[in-house]
Design an enzyme around this catalytic site. Structure first.
Site, mmCIF file in Angstrom:
data_model
loop_
_atom_site.group_PDB
_atom_site.id
_atom_site.type_symbol
_atom_site.label_atom_id
_atom_site.label_comp_id
_atom_site.label_asym_id
_atom_site.label_seq_id
_atom_site.Cartn_x
_atom_site.Cartn_y
_atom_site.Cartn_z
ATOM 1 N N LYS A 34 0.832 -1.204 0.000
ATOM 2 C CA LYS A 34 0.000 0.000 0.000
ATOM 3 C C LYS A 34 0.871 1.259 0.000
ATOM 4 O O LYS A 34 0.572 2.233 -0.700
ATOM 5 C CB LYS A 34 -0.925 -0.007 1.223
ATOM 6 C CG LYS A 34 -1.944 -1.133 1.211
ATOM 7 C CD LYS A 34 -2.797 -1.130 2.464
ATOM 8 C CE LYS A 34 -3.813 -0.019 2.440
ATOM 9 N NZ LYS A 34 -4.731 -0.070 3.604
ATOM 10 N N THR A 118 -13.186 4.847 14.664
ATOM 11 C CA THR A 118 -14.446 4.785 15.406
ATOM 12 C C THR A 118 -14.220 4.026 16.713
ATOM 13 O O THR A 118 -13.623 2.946 16.721
ATOM 14 C CB THR A 118 -15.532 4.094 14.571
ATOM 15 O OG1 THR A 118 -15.664 4.791 13.319
ATOM 16 C CG2 THR A 118 -16.867 4.124 15.294
ATOM 17 N N LEU A 143 -17.888 9.509 6.548
ATOM 18 C CA LEU A 143 -17.489 9.260 5.167
ATOM 19 C C LEU A 143 -18.163 8.008 4.615
ATOM 20 O O LEU A 143 -18.427 7.059 5.348
ATOM 21 C CB LEU A 143 -15.968 9.071 5.082
ATOM 22 C CG LEU A 143 -15.098 10.109 5.785
ATOM 23 C CD1 LEU A 143 -13.626 9.719 5.666
ATOM 24 C CD2 LEU A 143 -15.338 11.494 5.200
ATOM 25 N N GLU A 145 -17.706 4.819 2.018
ATOM 26 C CA GLU A 145 -16.684 4.080 1.287
ATOM 27 C C GLU A 145 -16.899 4.285 -0.207
ATOM 28 O O GLU A 145 -18.012 4.186 -0.713
ATOM 29 C CB GLU A 145 -16.756 2.596 1.643
ATOM 30 C CG GLU A 145 -16.351 2.316 3.075
ATOM 31 C CD GLU A 145 -16.243 0.829 3.355
ATOM 32 O OE1 GLU A 145 -15.510 0.136 2.644
ATOM 33 O OE2 GLU A 145 -16.913 0.376 4.286
ATOM 34 N N LYS A 203 -20.981 10.046 16.600
ATOM 35 C CA LYS A 203 -20.601 9.100 15.555
ATOM 36 C C LYS A 203 -21.468 7.854 15.575
ATOM 37 O O LYS A 203 -22.029 7.439 14.546
ATOM 38 C CB LYS A 203 -19.119 8.728 15.733
ATOM 39 C CG LYS A 203 -18.642 7.573 14.889
ATOM 40 C CD LYS A 203 -18.685 7.885 13.411
ATOM 41 C CE LYS A 203 -18.125 6.702 12.605
ATOM 42 N NZ LYS A 203 -18.126 6.968 11.167
ATOM 43 N N ASN A 207 -24.481 6.763 12.725
ATOM 44 C CA ASN A 207 -24.455 5.547 11.909
ATOM 45 C C ASN A 207 -25.603 4.609 12.248
ATOM 46 O O ASN A 207 -26.119 3.907 11.377
ATOM 47 C CB ASN A 207 -23.114 4.833 12.067
ATOM 48 C CG ASN A 207 -22.092 5.316 11.052
ATOM 49 O OD1 ASN A 207 -22.388 6.162 10.208
ATOM 50 N ND2 ASN A 207 -20.890 4.790 11.118
ATOM 51 N N ASN A 249 -33.153 5.187 0.572
ATOM 52 C CA ASN A 249 -34.439 4.496 0.667
ATOM 53 C C ASN A 249 -34.554 3.329 -0.302
ATOM 54 O O ASN A 249 -35.647 2.826 -0.536
ATOM 55 C CB ASN A 249 -35.586 5.480 0.433
ATOM 56 C CG ASN A 249 -35.501 6.168 -0.924
ATOM 57 O OD1 ASN A 249 -34.588 5.902 -1.710
ATOM 58 N ND2 ASN A 249 -36.437 7.069 -1.194
ATOM 59 N N PRO A 251 -34.306 -0.404 -1.218
ATOM 60 C CA PRO A 251 -34.209 -1.676 -0.501
ATOM 61 C C PRO A 251 -32.958 -2.469 -0.880
ATOM 62 O O PRO A 251 -32.405 -2.315 -1.972
ATOM 63 C CB PRO A 251 -35.478 -2.412 -0.932
ATOM 64 C CG PRO A 251 -36.435 -1.331 -1.277
ATOM 65 C CD PRO A 251 -35.606 -0.254 -1.909
ATOM 66 N N CYS A 259 -18.856 -0.293 8.458
ATOM 67 C CA CYS A 259 -19.251 0.590 9.568
ATOM 68 C C CYS A 259 -20.561 0.224 10.261
ATOM 69 O O CYS A 259 -20.592 0.054 11.475
ATOM 70 C CB CYS A 259 -19.324 2.031 9.074
ATOM 71 S SG CYS A 259 -17.726 2.714 8.586
ATOM 72 N N ASP A 263 -20.961 -0.596 14.251
ATOM 73 C CA ASP A 263 -21.311 0.588 15.028
ATOM 74 C C ASP A 263 -22.641 0.423 15.748
ATOM 75 O O ASP A 263 -22.815 0.877 16.890
ATOM 76 C CB ASP A 263 -21.351 1.827 14.125
ATOM 77 C CG ASP A 263 -19.960 2.226 13.638
ATOM 78 O OD1 ASP A 263 -18.992 1.517 13.959
ATOM 79 O OD2 ASP A 263 -19.849 3.245 12.932
ATOM 80 N N ARG A 320 -16.370 -6.430 3.048
ATOM 81 C CA ARG A 320 -16.303 -6.770 4.457
ATOM 82 C C ARG A 320 -17.705 -6.705 5.059
ATOM 83 O O ARG A 320 -18.402 -5.705 4.943
ATOM 84 C CB ARG A 320 -15.395 -5.797 5.205
ATOM 85 C CG ARG A 320 -13.926 -5.916 4.859
ATOM 86 C CD ARG A 320 -13.122 -4.818 5.518
ATOM 87 N NE ARG A 320 -13.464 -3.505 5.010
ATOM 88 C CZ ARG A 320 -12.862 -2.378 5.383
ATOM 89 N NH1 ARG A 320 -11.924 -2.411 6.292
ATOM 90 N NH2 ARG A 320 -13.214 -1.225 4.866
#
Length: 394
Positions: A34, A118, A143, A145, A203, A207, A249, A251, A259, A263, A320
């Site tokens: 990376k 987080t 944010l 992804e 936070k 979420n 909205n 589905p 997240c 969360d 993930r």
């Protein structure tokens, strides 16, 4: 200003680029591949704006795996390492944060640390007592992804917090908030500098509200499908109410990703002995939705079910905790063969599921194809496709 950012995921890399427009930034990571990509001005993650800024903007940004270099006299250290949810402990795994704090305590204890990861409610004040670091702040990120840099360039709000017993750190909080504001394109932004514990709650509650909204429209869709109603017409009529709005909205097979699942569970754990019904219901609703989707598929008695993409949404390379993975496990438990088509996978196996790399063969050999979000790739086999994507957007 010299700034070190620990972590080069979508949070860390987007913050690094935002700040590197006007400051000297070193992005530190433990993965050499990376680091090499970033130093070659290439993004290790799928994000249009991140790729564009790395390639075209004159950023004062470098990346390294060398802690000696990264933590040499920085003005700020920003921690943006992952905090995965530990289901056994019923808590975020904050070990990556503490590993960075241990380095800071040893190499530059007088710097100002800003935690972007987080964390549980109450974490920052507890960690201030554990480490001998002069200044520790918390700044939650808001944010998406795949759109992380965009959301930093056009922030909905900027929140930088400090421990309630360290009023003198309010100036440092304001200073870092101004650095974020300086890098943003959108200038009319509300800047908040609450106490750390309140910011941590901001936070997690934000979420969890988003998860609630996903769960609400999914339960609406479940009701409509069982009753033979037109979900799209219902959602359109509801969403024209300006108090509800025509967004978030569409589905899906359930909320997932990095997240929202962790969360919501962390907030539920933070409630502990505090009376609640709604937060538990959000977590339960997501499980029920995935079970419903699986049973809808099983009703057609397929021998082979295809999974078109493991990713949660379009223009993303992240799968993930994607909701479709739980559906796959339910189907396999009922004896159904499950085959995956996921272009980002190079192996022939994922979690003991077969991966098919040939799209044509995938479409031909599957009785039913599950697609959380529709794609033109499936336009020639729509009769096989099961999706709840009604609006063809993220």
């Amino acid at each position: 200003m010299k700034i070190t950012v620990a972590g080069t995921g979508y949070v860390g890399l987007s913050i690094s680029i935002l700040l590197a427009q006007h400051n000297d930034v070193i992005a530190c990571d433990i993965m050499q591949n990376k680091v090499d990509l970033i130093n070659s001005k290439k993004s290790p993650i799928v994000d249009k704006e991140i790729s564009e800024y790395l390639e075209t903007k004159p950023l004062k940004l470098s990346a390294t795996c060398d802690a000696e270099l990264a933590y040499k006299n920085p003005d700020f250290v920003v921690i943006a390492t992952p905090t995965n949810y530990d289901s056994e402990k019923n808590f975020f795994d904050t070990s990556s944060i503490e590993a960075v704090l241990a380095i800071v305590e040893k190499k530059c204890p007088d710097t100002t640390v800003v935690i972007k990861s987080t964390i549980p409610v109450g974490y920052t004040e507890g960690i201030c007592k554990k480490f001998k670091i002069k200044n520790i702040l918390f700044s939650p990120e808001f944010l998406r992804e795949g759109h992380a840099l965009y959301d930093n360039l056009y922030p909905s709000r900027i929140v930088v917090s400090y421990p309630k017993d360290r009023l003198e750190l309010s100036a440092k909080a304001c200073e870092f908030a101004e650095l974020l504001h300086q890098g943003a394109i959108k200038k009319e932004v509300e800047i908040l500098t609450p106490n750390c514990t309140e910011a941590e709650a901001i936070k997690l509650f934000a979420n969890t509200y988003l998860a609630l909204r996903v769960a609400y429209f999914n339960e609406l869709d479940t009701y409509a499908e069982v009753r033979g109603l037109n979900t799209k017409q219902i959602i359109q009529g509801i969403s024209l109410d300006p108090r509800i709005g025509d967004f978030y909205n569409n589905p899906s097979f359930g909320y997932g990703g990095y997240c929202l699942p962790k969360d919501t569970k962390q907030l539920l754990a933070n409630f502990n002995s505090v009376p609640q019904n709604l937060i538990q219901a959000i977590v339960d609703s997501n499980r029920t939705r995935k079970e419903f989707i699986a049973h809808q598929i099983l009703a057609s008695k397929p021998e082979t079910v295809g999974i078109y993409r493991l990713t949660m949404k379009a223009n993303s390379d992240n799968f993930r905790q994607s909701s479709i993975q739980d559906i796959m496990k339910i189907l396999r438990g009922e004896g159904v063969e499950v085959v995956i088509y996921e272009p980002t996978l190079t192996s022939d196996d994922f979690e003991h599921f077969k991966v098919e790399h040939d799209l044509s063969a995938f479409k031909k050999n599957c009785d039913v194809i599950l697609a959380n979000r529709m794609s033109d790739d499936l336009s020639d086999c729509k009769s096989k496709v099961y999706t709840r994507d009604l609006f063809s957007r993220d």
